[in-house]
Every structure is written in structure tokens, then in C-alpha cells.
Design a protein around this motif. Structure first.
Motif, PDB file in Angstrom:
ATOM      1  N   TYR A  36     -13.151  -9.965   9.622  1.00 19.50           N
ATOM      2  CA  TYR A  36     -11.800 -10.473   9.474  1.00 19.50           C
ATOM      3  C   TYR A  36     -11.150  -9.669   8.352  1.00 19.50           C
ATOM      4  O   TYR A  36     -11.847  -9.081   7.524  1.00 19.50           O
ATOM      5  N   TYR A  37      -9.823  -9.658   8.325  1.00 21.34           N
ATOM      6  CA  TYR A  37      -9.115  -8.871   7.311  1.00 21.34           C
ATOM      7  C   TYR A  37      -8.110  -9.755   6.602  1.00 21.34           C
ATOM      8  O   TYR A  37      -7.395 -10.525   7.241  1.00 21.34           O
ATOM      9  N   GLN A  38      -8.095  -9.633   5.270  1.00 23.14           N
ATOM     10  CA  GLN A  38      -7.130 -10.404   4.486  1.00 23.14           C
ATOM     11  C   GLN A  38      -6.176  -9.443   3.799  1.00 23.14           C
ATOM     12  O   GLN A  38      -6.614  -8.458   3.192  1.00 23.14           O
ATOM     13  N   PRO A  39      -4.858  -9.711   3.891  1.00 25.53           N
ATOM     14  CA  PRO A  39      -3.884  -8.778   3.316  1.00 25.53           C
ATOM     15  C   PRO A  39      -3.945  -8.688   1.793  1.00 25.53           C
ATOM     16  O   PRO A  39      -4.212  -9.669   1.103  1.00 25.53           O
ATOM     17  N   LYS A  40      -3.681  -7.463   1.284  1.00 27.41           N
ATOM     18  CA  LYS A  40      -3.470  -7.230  -0.144  1.00 27.41           C
ATOM     19  C   LYS A  40      -2.035  -6.754  -0.303  1.00 27.41           C
ATOM     20  O   LYS A  40      -1.586  -5.853   0.411  1.00 27.41           O
ATOM     21  N   VAL A  41      -1.344  -7.364  -1.245  1.00 28.76           N
ATOM     22  CA  VAL A  41       0.099  -7.162  -1.359  1.00 28.76           C
ATOM     23  C   VAL A  41       0.457  -6.614  -2.738  1.00 28.76           C
ATOM     24  O   VAL A  41      -0.046  -7.093  -3.758  1.00 28.76           O
ATOM     25  N   ARG A  42       1.329  -5.577  -2.773  1.00 34.22           N
ATOM     26  CA  ARG A  42       1.817  -5.040  -4.047  1.00 34.22           C
ATOM     27  C   ARG A  42       2.907  -5.955  -4.578  1.00 34.22           C
ATOM     28  O   ARG A  42       3.932  -6.170  -3.927  1.00 34.22           O
TER      29      ARG A  42
ATOM     30  N   ILE B  98      -0.267  -3.329   1.254  1.00 34.23           N
ATOM     31  CA  ILE B  98      -0.826  -2.013   0.931  1.00 34.23           C
ATOM     32  C   ILE B  98      -2.311  -1.862   1.285  1.00 34.23           C
ATOM     33  O   ILE B  98      -2.886  -0.793   1.134  1.00 34.23           O
ATOM     34  N   GLY B  99      -2.895  -2.933   1.773  1.00 34.39           N
ATOM     35  CA  GLY B  99      -4.304  -2.822   2.140  1.00 34.39           C
ATOM     36  C   GLY B  99      -4.869  -4.156   2.570  1.00 34.39           C
ATOM     37  O   GLY B  99      -4.131  -5.124   2.775  1.00 34.39           O
TER      38      GLY B  99
ATOM     39  N   TYR C 103      -0.366 -15.163   1.126  1.00 33.36           N
ATOM     40  CA  TYR C 103       0.034 -14.072   2.031  1.00 33.36           C
ATOM     41  C   TYR C 103      -0.674 -14.164   3.372  1.00 33.36           C
ATOM     42  O   TYR C 103      -0.154 -13.702   4.391  1.00 33.36           O
ATOM     43  N   GLY C 104      -1.872 -14.713   3.359  1.00 34.19           N
ATOM     44  CA  GLY C 104      -2.600 -14.859   4.613  1.00 34.19           C
ATOM     45  C   GLY C 104      -4.074 -15.076   4.378  1.00 34.19           C
ATOM     46  O   GLY C 104      -4.631 -14.591   3.398  1.00 34.19           O
ATOM     47  N   ARG C 105      -4.676 -15.850   5.261  1.00 37.55           N
ATOM     48  CA  ARG C 105      -6.123 -16.028   5.241  1.00 37.55           C
ATOM     49  C   ARG C 105      -6.758 -14.826   5.918  1.00 37.55           C
ATOM     50  O   ARG C 105      -6.067 -14.081   6.615  1.00 37.55           O
ATOM     51  N   PRO C 106      -8.058 -14.629   5.727  1.00 42.11           N
ATOM     52  CA  PRO C 106      -8.714 -13.570   6.496  1.00 42.11           C
ATOM     53  C   PRO C 106      -8.516 -13.837   7.989  1.00 42.11           C
ATOM     54  O   PRO C 106      -8.612 -14.995   8.418  1.00 42.11           O
TER      55      PRO C 106
END
Ligand code: C2E
Ligand code: MG
Ligand code: MG
Ligand code: MG
Length: 281
Positions: A43-49, A56-57, A261-264
Motif C-alpha cells: 500500500y502507499y501513503q502520500p507524503k506532502v510538501r 512529492i512522494g 492526507y490519506g491512509r495507506p
């Protein structure tokens, strides 16, 4: 009598212990087959600037979709995988899968999107990790700049293995390195400066109370200051509220990750996220 109930109690506890040992053994043998049965998924969890809300990742987080048990959380099985040594094989699968997805999310005019991958100390002990990772990059066509490795503080205290050499090797390949759960381990500040590190991830236990507890707030500010003195980037984990995000932004933390921002989420779902969280939150 008291004696009798005491004995019953003993039996009760010992049966519980046996059950959890059996449970672990069962999970271990099922985990052994999880890869070939294709039960593992990232699963992917957002990283936010924080500066502009740009996506951004992401961090890749492992999920085990068990046939009977449903989704098993990493807290239930990563420990078992580490103790049994299975984490080496599973970790290799994770690297491969995350690099494959990093390829889909980078290149050809797309903005840089780093996929962060968690590594267990056990994976460093095999001695093959650098060669494995180089092989994975080659096989998938993933650029080293597209991934980041997340390790924990305790790894830096391992004098026996060649952790420092291996981290330097990753660095020279162009892969960045983050310290995960920062502040919960040994916090050996002297080690920090000696290792090639790019990012500190402040543990979510500090973020949880950052707007309500003065000490958490001061600790977070201090961590950001130390990180910047050493020229590390700072990521805050477990950001759940706008107030927390605002505090972190004000105090110079660059990146945030958390349920705000979001869960995985599965790869396909992640691909539907907006490229900026500015207007959506
Ligand atoms: P971690 O690397 O520190 O990952 C962050 C954990 O915090 C994730 O739990 C994530 O779902 C959770 N989290 C993120 N934002 C929030 C938030 O706003 N609030 C709260 N309450 N929690 C949040 P998850 O996915 O259950 O993973 C737990 C741990 O399992 C990870 O902690 C990591 O240490 C380990 N893990 C997960 N995937 C892998 C893997 O592929 N390899 C290895 N070696 N370990 C992994
Ligand atoms: Mg992590
Ligand atoms: Mg963490
Ligand atoms: Mg953690």
C-alpha cells in the motif's frame, strides 16, 4: 479454595501462552507461503510538501491479505518475519515491487516522486543487501533517485555489521536514507552525524500531542533544529489534523505524512490522488 483457584489461574495463563506460541508458529508457516500465493501487497501513503501542498512522494507499507484472516497488519507479522529470517525474502519482494511502481510514477516529464521503502535490521545482517538492491534497480529499470530507504535508529548502534559501509554504498549509488520513528530509539545524537543520512522522520508519538502538549511542541521544534543543523530534511509522521500541519509548517518541517492526507492505499487508488493537496484540504 485460594490454592485451587491459584492453580486454575496458572493453567489458564500457561494455556494462553501455548496458544500464542502456536499462533505464531501457524502465522510463520502461512507467511512462508504468502509470497508464492501472492498474498502480499504494498500500500502507499502520500507524503506532502508543507510549503505548497504538493504530493512529492509516498511510503510503501506492506499488507498481507490472508485467505481466512483478512488483511493482517504489519505489526502482527513483521516481528515474526524478522525472528524467523523470512524478512530477507519478503524484503526482497518489497524492494522489487516498490521499485517497479517507482518506475511507473517517475520519468518522462513527471515530477520526482520518491517511494520510501522500510528495511529491517535483519536485512543488513545478510551482507548481500547492497548487491540485492543493485540487482533490483537493474532488473526493474528504477533510478536510485526514485527511492528512499527507511531505517531505524537502533541499526546505527549495531557495531558488528558493516552498516556504515552499506549505507555509504547506497549513498554513492544515489539512494537517499531516512531515519524512521526518530526519537523513540536510542537517540544517540553522536551517531547521527557519523552516518550518511538525508532525512529524519519524527515519530508520530510526538506529533499526536504537538498542538496540545507544550513538551511535545518543544521536542518537535528541537528535533527540527537539530535536523537542519545537520542538513537533514524533516518529515513528520502521523499528521492527522490541520492544526498539526500548520504547527509543523510554521516551525520549518518540510514534509508531512498522515491520515490528514490519506491512509495507506492500493497502487490504483493512489494513482487517483490529486498532485496537490492545497485546495482539497
Ligand atoms: P512505519 O514505517 O513507521 O510506518 C508508519 C505507520 O504509521 C504505518 O503503519 C502507517 O499506516 C501509520 N500511520 C500513518 N499515518 C498515520 C496517522 O496519521 N495516524 C496513525 N495513527 N497512524 C498512521 P503500518 O502500515 O501498520 O506499518 C507499521 C510498521 O510496520 C511500519 O511503521 C514499519 O515499521 C513496518 N513495516 C511496514 N511495511 C514494511 C516493510 O515493507 N518492511 C519492513 N521491514 N517493515 C515494514
Ligand atoms: Mg517507515
Ligand atoms: Mg515511522
Ligand atoms: Mg513505526
Amino acid at each position: 479454595s485460594a490454592k485451587r483457584s491459584g492453580r486454575n489461574k496458572f493453567c489458564f495463563y500457561s494455556r494462553q501462552l501455548t496458544e500464542s506460541a502456536n499462533e505464531r508458529l501457524m502465522l510463520e508457516s502461512e507467511l512462508r507461503r504468502a509470497i508464492e500465493r501472492k498474498e502480499l501487497e504494498l500500500y502507499y501513503q502520500p507524503k506532502v510538501r508543507l510549503e505548497d501542498g504538493a504530493l512529492i512522494g509516498s511510503e510503501a507499507l506492506l499488507r498481507w491479505k490472508h485467505r481466512q484472516r483478512g488483511v493482517v497488519s504489519p505489526d502482527k507479522f513483521i516481528g515474526i518475519a524478522e525472528d524467523s529470517g523470512l524478512i530477507v525474502e519478503i524484503g526482497e519482494w518489497v524492494l522489487h515491487e516498490a521499485c517497479r511502481v517507482a518506475c511507473a510514477w517517475n520519468g518522462a516529464g513527471k515530477p520526482l516522486h520518491k517511494v520510501a521503502i522500510n528495511l529491517s535490521a535483519r536485512q543488513f545482517q545478510t551482507g548481500d543487501l547492497v548487491r540485492t538492491l543493485r540487482g533490483v534497480l537493474e532488473a526493474t529499470g528504477c533510478y536510485p533517485e526514485w527511492i528512499e530507504l527507511e531505517i531505524t535508529e537502533s541499526l546505527l548502534l549495531d557495531e558488528e555489521s558493516e552498516v556504515l559501509e552499506m549505507l555509504k554504498a547506497f549513498r554513492s549509488l544515489g539512494i537517499s536514507i531516512a531515519i524512521d520513528d526518530f526519537g523513540t530509539g536510542y537517540s544517540a545524537l553522536s551517531y547521527l552525524a557519523r552516518f550518511p543520512i538525508d532525512t529524519l522522520k519524527i515519530d508520530q508519538s510526538f506529533i499526536r500531542n504537538v498542538t496540545t502538549d507544550r513538551y511535545s511542541a518543544e521536542l518537535v521544534k528541537a528535533i527540527v533544529t537539530i535536523a537542519h543543523c545537520l542538513e537533514y530534511q524533516v518529515v513528520a509522521e502521523g499528521v492527522e489534523t490541520e492544526e498539526q500541519a500548520a504547527f509543523l509548517k510554521t516551525h520549518g518541517c518540510e514534509i508531512a505524512q498522515g491520515y490528514l492526507y490519506g491512509r495507506p492505499m492500493p497502487q490504483q487508488e493512489f494513482e487517483c490522488l490529486p498532485l496537490s493537496f492545497n485546495e482539497t484540504i
